[in-house]
Design a protein around this motif. Structure first.
Motif, PDB file in Angstrom:
ATOM      1  N   THR A 282     -12.409 -55.315  57.830  1.00 44.64           N
ATOM      2  CA  THR A 282     -13.577 -55.903  57.191  1.00 44.64           C
ATOM      3  C   THR A 282     -13.381 -55.816  55.674  1.00 44.64           C
ATOM      4  N   PRO A 435     -16.461 -59.963  57.958  1.00 48.27           N
ATOM      5  CA  PRO A 435     -15.931 -59.222  59.114  1.00 48.27           C
ATOM      6  C   PRO A 435     -14.457 -59.504  59.335  1.00 48.27           C
ATOM      7  N   GLN A 436     -13.806 -58.604  60.026  1.00 49.54           N
ATOM      8  CA  GLN A 436     -12.376 -58.784  60.283  1.00 49.54           C
ATOM      9  C   GLN A 436     -12.156 -59.988  61.183  1.00 49.54           C
TER      10      GLN A 436
END
Ligand code: SAM
Length: 454
Positions: A282, A435-436
């Motif tokens: 993230t 977010p990742q």
């Protein structure tokens, strides 16, 4: 390369390394200490710091323990006839001529003449905090209350990679490199915490590059000259793989499209898209803008680009002065004459104490010369006790003597004064999270592992 004194200062000052000369609380002078460059006419030639507290040849500041107090030196003032003058000074060591502000930088330091003069300074290791208060300002800078909060919120930790733009005066850069420093040179390059700093102004870029080199930070801070609105954040075509981003730019929303995971609409690039961000983590971002209109535009673009948990914060820093205030009926004028019952009670208690001490003092001295109104009644009996014999003279007994039994109210009541108003608005901080990256395969694999997934 050399390890930065910001990160590993060691125990003593070193030649060719940065030190902070502390003249007073608000007057700090950053100096790269230089060794003597040899001898001229039999005298050591070297740089001298001239202040209103006296002259301080660099040679007297090198190899000192950090925090040491260094006394001013008597420094020769003339370039010709120097020898004769110094000989005169040697025969008259009390002569303070030559100390003070009459010298200019770079003059000779007479060998053996570094005798104590009037003033002194303290020599401190460089830290981002003292650097922020002493650095040469080329732009507005981010101050300690803001950057400490920002670095905490963008989760800057040892080993992380930070993208920063613009570099400006390097205030944030120094704080951020300390936050990500993870023990270079012990770790290898890939595992090293790093700051990728982008500045578009040629002059500021040059100065930043020089400072980074002079401060021993060049393996940890990569400064690039770039207009990030158009050029983005890659370095030599490669991704910095950043997990933290800080934008102190007039129009952060113009830089945001370059901080995407995949190529956003409107970004021109012939080659395949490379994101400057780390894909498996993230990413935490902060933008720093003085005007609310800038915030509105930034938040709008953040939403379009998929940033989440968007939040705006303003750090309102207030200094609180804590001190002891002597309590008495003559209260300081800024508090007016409105004594609270608490103040009056304390004042009466103090008067009683003073009266009883005064009585005791008069009895011991059998009424001698001690009718002097100037006598400090708090101190007189203590002074007598300390030398064992009752003093005949009031003046002799006036020196204050610390007493273990001193009551706190005698030292004054502990009070604090808060700055009435916040003096300056610095900026609005907008935080956001990207977010990742999460592929369909990862989603399916995670779902399959989940006990309730079937
Ligand atoms: N954060 C810095 C500090 O703590 O010292 C101060 C940054 S200063 C307020 C803003 C900097 O952004 C200026 O030096 C300016 O030249 C730079 N800048 C403005 N537009 C830019 C752009 N498009 N690309 C890169 N840098 C830019």
């Amino acid at each position: 390369g050399a390890i930065s004194p910001f990160l590993e200062p060691g125990t003593r000052t070193k030649a060719d390394s940065l030190a902070i000369v502390h003249l007073s609380r608000d007057n700090l002078l950053p100096v790269i200490l230089q060794e003597s460059k040899g001898e001229v006419d039999g005298y050591a030639e070297g740089s001298v710091i001239n202040t209103r507290f006296g002259s301080f040849p660099h040679t007297t500041l090198i190899n000192q323990p950090w925090g040491a107090q260094v006394r001013a030196s008597i420094v020769d003032t003339g370039s010709r006839g120097r020898k004769r003058k110094i000989q005169e000074q040697e025969t008259a060591p009390d002569d303070s001529e030559g100390a003070g502000s009459t010298t200019t930088p770079g003059q000779a330091t007479p060998k053996g003449l570094e005798t104590a003069s009037s003033g002194f300074v303290h020599i401190l290791p460089p830290t981002p905090e003292v650097w922020t208060t002493s650095l040469p300002h080329r732009t507005q800078v981010v101050y300690t209350p803001d950057y400490s909060y920002i670095l905490h919120r963008i989760r800057a930790r040892p080993g992380m990679r930070i993208i920063e733009s613009g570099s400006g005066s390097g205030s944030f850069t120094h704080a951020s490199v300390r936050a990500v420093y993870n023990g270079y040179p012990k770790s290898d390059d890939d595992a090293r915490g790093k700051v990728y700093s982008f500045e578009f102004n040629e002059d500021r870029y040059q100065k930043m590059a020089e400072e980074v080199e002079a401060h021993g930070l060049k393996d940890l801070v990569k400064v690039s000259q770039r207009d990030v609105y158009n050029g983005g954040f890659l370095v030599d075509g490669k991704s910095p793989e950043a997990e933290c981003v800080f934008l102190d730019l007039p129009a952060p929303w113009k830089a945001l499209p370059h901080l995407s995971r995949s190529k956003p609409a409107g970004v021109e690039q012939d080659t395949p898209w490379i994101s400057p961000l780390r894909s498996d983590r993230t990413v935490h971002l902060c933008t720093f803008s003085p005007c609310i209109e800038q915030v509105t535009k930034t938040v709008e673009v953040m939403r379009q680009l998929g940033w989440m948990e968007i939040e705006m914060v303003e750090v309102c820093h207030k200094r609180i002065n804590v001190m002891r205030e002597r309590v008495g009926l003559n209260m300081p004028t800024d508090r007016g004459s409105n004594l609270s019952p608490y103040d009056v009670g304390e004042a009466v208690q103090r008067l009683k104490e003073v009266e009883s001490k005064s009585k005791e003092f008069h009895e011991r001295n059998q009424g001698g010369e001690n009718g002097d109104a100037d006598v400090d009644m708090d101190d007189a009996p203590e002074a007598q006790k300390s030398n064992g014999t009752p003093s005949k003279s009031v003046n002799e007994s006036k020196a204050p003597v610390a007493s273990a039994s001193a009551k706190p109210f005698m030292m004054g009541r502990l009070i604090h004064r808060t700055e009435p108003e916040i003096k300056t608005h610095t900026s609005y901080l907008v935080f956001a999270v990207l977010p990742q990256e999460w592929t369909e395969e990862q989603e399916a694999a995670a779902f399959a592992k989940w006990p309730c997934g079937q």
